[in-house]
Motif scaffolding. Sequence first.
Motif, PDB file in Angstrom:
ATOM      1  N   CYS A   9       0.715  -1.222   0.049  1.00 19.80           N
ATOM      2  CA  CYS A   9      -0.036   0.097   0.094  1.00 19.80           C
ATOM      3  C   CYS A   9       0.866   1.400   0.045  1.00 19.80           C
ATOM      4  CB  CYS A   9      -0.945   0.104   1.226  1.00 19.80           C
ATOM      5  SG  CYS A   9      -0.274   0.103   2.883  1.00 19.80           S
ATOM      6  N   GLN A  10       0.219   2.338  -0.367  1.00 21.11           N
ATOM      7  CA  GLN A  10       1.099   3.586  -0.632  1.00 21.11           C
ATOM      8  C   GLN A  10       0.042   4.879  -0.393  1.00 21.11           C
ATOM      9  OE1 GLN A  10       1.649   4.956  -4.634  1.00 21.11           O
ATOM     10  NE2 GLN A  10       1.471   6.947  -3.337  1.00 21.11           N
ATOM     11  N   GLN A  11       0.553   5.728   0.413  1.00 18.99           N
ATOM     12  CA  GLN A  11      -0.360   6.952   0.631  1.00 18.99           C
ATOM     13  C   GLN A  11       0.134   8.050  -0.327  1.00 18.99           C
ATOM     14  OE1 GLN A  11       0.409  10.077   2.253  1.00 18.99           O
ATOM     15  NE2 GLN A  11       2.419   9.765   2.881  1.00 18.99           N
ATOM     16  N   SER A  12      -0.559   9.017  -0.750  1.00 19.83           N
ATOM     17  CA  SER A  12      -0.398   9.989  -1.351  1.00 19.83           C
ATOM     18  C   SER A  12      -0.979  11.125  -0.926  1.00 19.83           C
ATOM     19  CB  SER A  12      -0.635   9.708  -3.072  1.00 19.83           C
ATOM     20  OG  SER A  12      -2.021   9.578  -3.226  1.00 19.83           O
ATOM     21  N   TYR A  13      -1.500  11.273   0.040  1.00 15.04           N
ATOM     22  CA  TYR A  13      -1.975  12.379   0.890  1.00 15.04           C
ATOM     23  C   TYR A  13      -1.244  13.438   1.276  1.00 15.04           C
ATOM     24  CZ  TYR A  13      -4.864  14.708   4.478  1.00 15.04           C
ATOM     25  OH  TYR A  13      -5.604  15.703   5.029  1.00 15.04           O
ATOM     26  N   SER A  14      -0.008  13.011   1.915  1.00 13.95           N
ATOM     27  CA  SER A  14       0.893  14.103   2.366  1.00 13.95           C
ATOM     28  C   SER A  14       2.221  13.764   1.841  1.00 13.95           C
ATOM     29  CB  SER A  14       0.944  13.848   3.767  1.00 13.95           C
ATOM     30  OG  SER A  14       1.751  14.887   4.503  1.00 13.95           O
ATOM     31  N   SER A  15       2.896  14.755   1.209  1.00 11.19           N
ATOM     32  CA  SER A  15       4.231  14.565   0.805  1.00 11.19           C
ATOM     33  C   SER A  15       4.887  15.929   0.594  1.00 11.19           C
ATOM     34  CB  SER A  15       4.421  13.991  -0.566  1.00 11.19           C
ATOM     35  OG  SER A  15       4.211  15.050  -1.654  1.00 11.19           O
ATOM     36  N   PRO A  16       6.227  16.173   0.956  1.00 10.16           N
ATOM     37  CA  PRO A  16       7.191  14.714   0.955  1.00 10.16           C
ATOM     38  C   PRO A  16       7.133  14.417   2.676  1.00 10.16           C
ATOM     39  CG  PRO A  16       8.378  16.853   1.000  1.00 10.16           C
ATOM     40  CD  PRO A  16       7.223  17.315   0.789  1.00 10.16           C
ATOM     41  N   PRO A  17       7.356  12.970   2.584  1.00  4.94           N
ATOM     42  CA  PRO A  17       7.359  12.013   1.678  1.00  4.94           C
ATOM     43  C   PRO A  17       6.482  11.295   1.466  1.00  4.94           C
ATOM     44  CG  PRO A  17       8.258  11.217   3.951  1.00  4.94           C
ATOM     45  CD  PRO A  17       7.699  12.514   4.189  1.00  4.94           C
ATOM     46  N   GLY A  59      15.608  -7.038  -0.991  1.00  2.65           N
ATOM     47  CA  GLY A  59      14.932  -7.951  -0.342  1.00  2.65           C
ATOM     48  C   GLY A  59      14.085  -7.205   0.614  1.00  2.65           C
ATOM     49  N   LYS A  60      14.190  -5.765   0.490  1.00  2.00           N
ATOM     50  CA  LYS A  60      13.270  -4.839   1.555  1.00  2.00           C
ATOM     51  C   LYS A  60      12.098  -4.253   0.392  1.00  2.00           C
ATOM     52  CE  LYS A  60      17.278  -4.109   4.472  1.00  2.00           C
ATOM     53  NZ  LYS A  60      17.949  -3.102   5.045  1.00  2.00           N
ATOM     54  N   GLY A  61      11.587  -3.042   1.106  1.00  2.00           N
ATOM     55  CA  GLY A  61      10.482  -2.506   0.684  1.00  2.00           C
ATOM     56  C   GLY A  61      10.762  -1.296  -0.158  1.00  2.00           C
ATOM     57  N   LEU A  62       9.808  -0.464  -0.439  1.00  2.00           N
ATOM     58  CA  LEU A  62       9.974   0.451  -1.640  1.00  2.00           C
ATOM     59  C   LEU A  62      10.129   1.867  -0.932  1.00  2.00           C
ATOM     60  CD1 LEU A  62       7.020  -0.445  -3.707  1.00  2.00           C
ATOM     61  CD2 LEU A  62       9.290  -0.319  -4.534  1.00  2.00           C
ATOM     62  N   GLU A  63      11.095   2.488  -1.167  1.00  2.00           N
ATOM     63  CA  GLU A  63      11.275   3.944  -0.750  1.00  2.00           C
ATOM     64  C   GLU A  63      11.032   5.069  -1.730  1.00  2.00           C
ATOM     65  OE1 GLU A  63      14.499   6.280   2.293  1.00  2.00           O
ATOM     66  OE2 GLU A  63      15.239   4.830   0.953  1.00  2.00           O
ATOM     67  N   TRP A  64      10.393   6.044  -1.327  1.00  2.00           N
ATOM     68  CA  TRP A  64      10.210   7.140  -2.197  1.00  2.00           C
ATOM     69  C   TRP A  64      11.575   8.142  -2.152  1.00  2.00           C
ATOM     70  CZ3 TRP A  64       9.121  12.345  -1.442  1.00  2.00           C
ATOM     71  CH2 TRP A  64       8.701  13.274  -2.596  1.00  2.00           C
ATOM     72  N   THR A 114       4.811   7.600   1.047  1.00  2.00           N
ATOM     73  CA  THR A 114       5.183   6.530   2.013  1.00  2.00           C
ATOM     74  C   THR A 114       4.479   5.026   1.547  1.00  2.00           C
ATOM     75  OG1 THR A 114       3.818   7.285   3.713  1.00  2.00           O
ATOM     76  CG2 THR A 114       6.343   7.604   4.010  1.00  2.00           C
ATOM     77  N   PHE A 115       5.254   4.111   1.845  1.00  2.00           N
ATOM     78  CA  PHE A 115       4.883   2.985   1.530  1.00  2.00           C
ATOM     79  C   PHE A 115       4.515   1.929   2.509  1.00  2.00           C
ATOM     80  CE2 PHE A 115       5.055   2.785  -3.370  1.00  2.00           C
ATOM     81  CZ  PHE A 115       5.981   3.761  -3.395  1.00  2.00           C
TER      82      PHE A 115
END
Lengths: 107, 115
Positions: free
Chosen positions: A88-96, B42-47, A98-99
């Motif tokens: 899942c991933q939120q796009s409500y608040s950035s940056p950042p 092996g880890k998650g996603l980072e923006w 987050t997943f």
Amino acid sequence: DIQMTQSPSSLSASVGDRVTITCRASQSISTYLNWYQQKPGKAPKLLIYGASSLQSGVPSRFSGSGSGTDFTLTISSLQPEDFATYYCQQSYSSPPITFGQGTRLDI
Amino acid sequence: QVQLQESGPGLVKPSETLSLTCTVSGGSISSYYWTWIRQPPGKGLEWIGYIYYSGSTKYNPSLKSRITISVDTSKNEFSLNLTSVTAADTAVYYCARGSGNYFSWGQGTLVTVSS
């Protein structure tokens, strides 16, 4: 930062099963919630956006629901190609942006 | 349909600068946001951050002091520079289109930080 927590972290299921993955945000994010599927060695694929809108081309067995802080991704009848990791991933608040940490779905 | 392709060195030495480029084909880079995301093995996603075609940017605060994202509309590409890298920066780096949800992704490129 808004923290996204998925549960469970891993899940074993069988073809034909109904599966639900949950995602909880550390604060309200309205419906700014997306779900992705990732298979090994591949880029993530957008499944659901806006908490419940099915991305074009995604099978209808995938559905999303929720608002505020609690969300779910449901696969109504698991197919062999659905075994993957889901984020899942939120796009409500950035940056950042987050997943969640991911939910690995195994046979 | 737009396609994205990451390119750049697969191996970077500690303390040096990681530089990647994402080339956009099948569509114009104009009028969209363009994002970098990474995934340690092996880890998650980072923006990491994004850039609008006009040049405005938003960066992850955890990386902000080390990141620069730039765009070259004449070449239909955008780039990532990450300075002073350490082993913790070893990851698959993805480029994607969008600012909040990501339908189009590159295939990803593994960058290893090692001497």
